[in-house]
Design an enzyme around this catalytic site. Structure first.
Site, PDB file in Angstrom:
ATOM      1  N   ASP A  79       0.802  -1.242   0.000  1.00 23.36           N
ATOM      2  CA  ASP A  79       0.000   0.000   0.000  1.00 23.36           C
ATOM      3  C   ASP A  79       0.830   1.285   0.000  1.00 23.36           C
ATOM      4  O   ASP A  79       0.448   2.272   0.658  1.00 23.36           O
ATOM      5  CB  ASP A  79      -0.990   0.003   1.177  1.00 23.36           C
ATOM      6  CG  ASP A  79      -1.998  -1.134   1.098  1.00 23.36           C
ATOM      7  OD1 ASP A  79      -1.913  -1.951   0.161  1.00 23.36           O
ATOM      8  OD2 ASP A  79      -2.865  -1.225   1.985  1.00 23.36           O
ATOM      9  N   LYS A 122      -6.623  -4.768  -3.266  1.00 22.79           N
ATOM     10  CA  LYS A 122      -7.328  -5.477  -2.184  1.00 22.79           C
ATOM     11  C   LYS A 122      -8.388  -4.587  -1.546  1.00 22.79           C
ATOM     12  O   LYS A 122      -8.162  -3.398  -1.330  1.00 22.79           O
ATOM     13  CB  LYS A 122      -6.310  -5.945  -1.136  1.00 22.79           C
ATOM     14  CG  LYS A 122      -5.537  -4.805  -0.472  1.00 22.79           C
ATOM     15  CD  LYS A 122      -4.405  -5.362   0.361  1.00 22.79           C
ATOM     16  CE  LYS A 122      -3.645  -4.309   1.113  1.00 22.79           C
ATOM     17  NZ  LYS A 122      -4.404  -3.525   2.088  1.00 22.79           N
ATOM     18  N   CYS A 166      -2.480  -2.332   7.695  1.00 16.73           N
ATOM     19  CA  CYS A 166      -2.432  -3.280   6.571  1.00 16.73           C
ATOM     20  C   CYS A 166      -1.216  -4.199   6.626  1.00 16.73           C
ATOM     21  O   CYS A 166      -1.284  -5.352   6.188  1.00 16.73           O
ATOM     22  CB  CYS A 166      -2.494  -2.523   5.256  1.00 16.73           C
ATOM     23  SG  CYS A 166      -4.129  -1.769   5.011  1.00 16.73           S
TER      24      CYS A 166
HETATM   25  N1  TIU Z   1      -2.836   0.438   4.133  1.00 17.29           N
HETATM   26  C1  TIU Z   1      -3.353   0.693   5.342  1.00 17.29           C
HETATM   27  O1  TIU Z   1      -2.693   0.510   6.358  1.00 17.29           O
HETATM   28  N2  TIU Z   1      -4.641   1.219   5.381  1.00 17.29           N
HETATM   29  C2  TIU Z   1      -5.096   2.045   6.381  1.00 17.29           C
HETATM   30  O2  TIU Z   1      -6.247   2.463   6.368  1.00 17.29           O
HETATM   31  N3  TIU Z   1      -4.187   2.421   7.338  1.00 17.29           N
HETATM   32  C3  TIU Z   1      -4.363   3.312   8.338  1.00 17.29           C
HETATM   33  O3  TIU Z   1      -3.476   3.412   9.189  1.00 17.29           O
HETATM   34  N4  TIU Z   1      -5.448   4.053   8.369  1.00 17.29           N
END
Ligand code: TIU
Length: 220
Positions: A24, A129, A162
């Site tokens: 991500d 995802k 994530c």
């Molecule tokens: N990629 C991921 O960690 N998505 C989130 O929403 N992370 C947050 O810390 N909000």
């Protein structure tokens, strides 16, 4: 077999059965105006790891490890976004709303792109995802098993959301996982440190952690 000087003890791996999974590293979380900022976070902390993730990617490519990138992104019709996820937290912009980088957390929008310096290359796998974990509702497990991958080196954001969710999912599926300490970040530094500690506590209950320098030193 190469070994990484890791916590809680050395991590052994074969490059041919190991994948680097970069989670991500998309504009939605790292740049201003995206989902991360809409949730009330200071996004500058995440941008700081981009050079280390870039170097980790270069190391993996040089040693021919398989490379997987993930993005948290939903279908444009949001059919894969549970209302509970969309409504949670009173963000200033909800998933699917139009923001400065296009529709928030929607596949194909500018904000969903991986930051340019970490862009996937031809032959690398990109998993889009709908959840926090990269195994939930994706083909990641079948893709890794088809390639005979047993070991995962993980990086990306955010450490306790994530990245940790994906690492736990992978651990339960039998993968040996190592999280690269300085190639992951959280909006909350104390959560990052707690996550690293809980991964390698109890003899590596979820896996291993190591700094990038130790990863690099394992395969010069
Ligand atoms: N990629 C991921 O960690 N998505 C989130 O929403 N992370 C947050 O810390 N909000």
């Amino acid at each position: 077999m190469p070994e990484i000087a890791a916590r809680p003890y050395a991590y052994s791996f074969e490059p041919t059965t190991t994948a680097l999974v970069v989670i991500d590293m998309q504009r939605d979380f790292i740049e201003r105006g995206g989902f991360g900022e809409a949730l009330g976070n200071d996004v500058s902390r995440l941008a700081a790891i981009v050079p280390t993730v870039r170097d980790l990617l270069a190391w993996a490519r040089a040693h021919r490890l398989r490379v997987v990138h993930t993005r948290e992104g939903h279908r444009p019709d949001l059919a894969d976004c549970p209302p509970a996820k969309r409504l949670r937290g009173r963000p200033s912009l909800r998933i699917g709303d139009a923001g400065p980088m296009g529709r928030v957390l929607v596949d194909g929008q500018p904000g969903n792109d991986i930051v340019p310096v970490l862009a996937p290359r031809a032959g690398e796998t990109v998993i889009v995802k709908p959840g926090k974990g990269a195994f939930y509702a994706t083909k990641l497990d079948v893709l890794l098993r088809s390639q005979r991958i047993t070991h995962l080196i993980l990086a990306g954001v955010t450490t306790e959301v994530c990245v940790q969710t994906t690492m736990r999912e992978a651990n339960d599926r039998g993968y040996d996982c190592l999280l690269v300490e300085d190639a992951t970040a959280s909006y909350f530094p104390e959560f990052k440190q707690a996550t690293l500690a809980m991964v390698h506590a109890q003899g590596g209950i979820v896996g291993w952690t190591a700094p990038f320098a130790a990863v690099r030193a394992s395969l010069p």
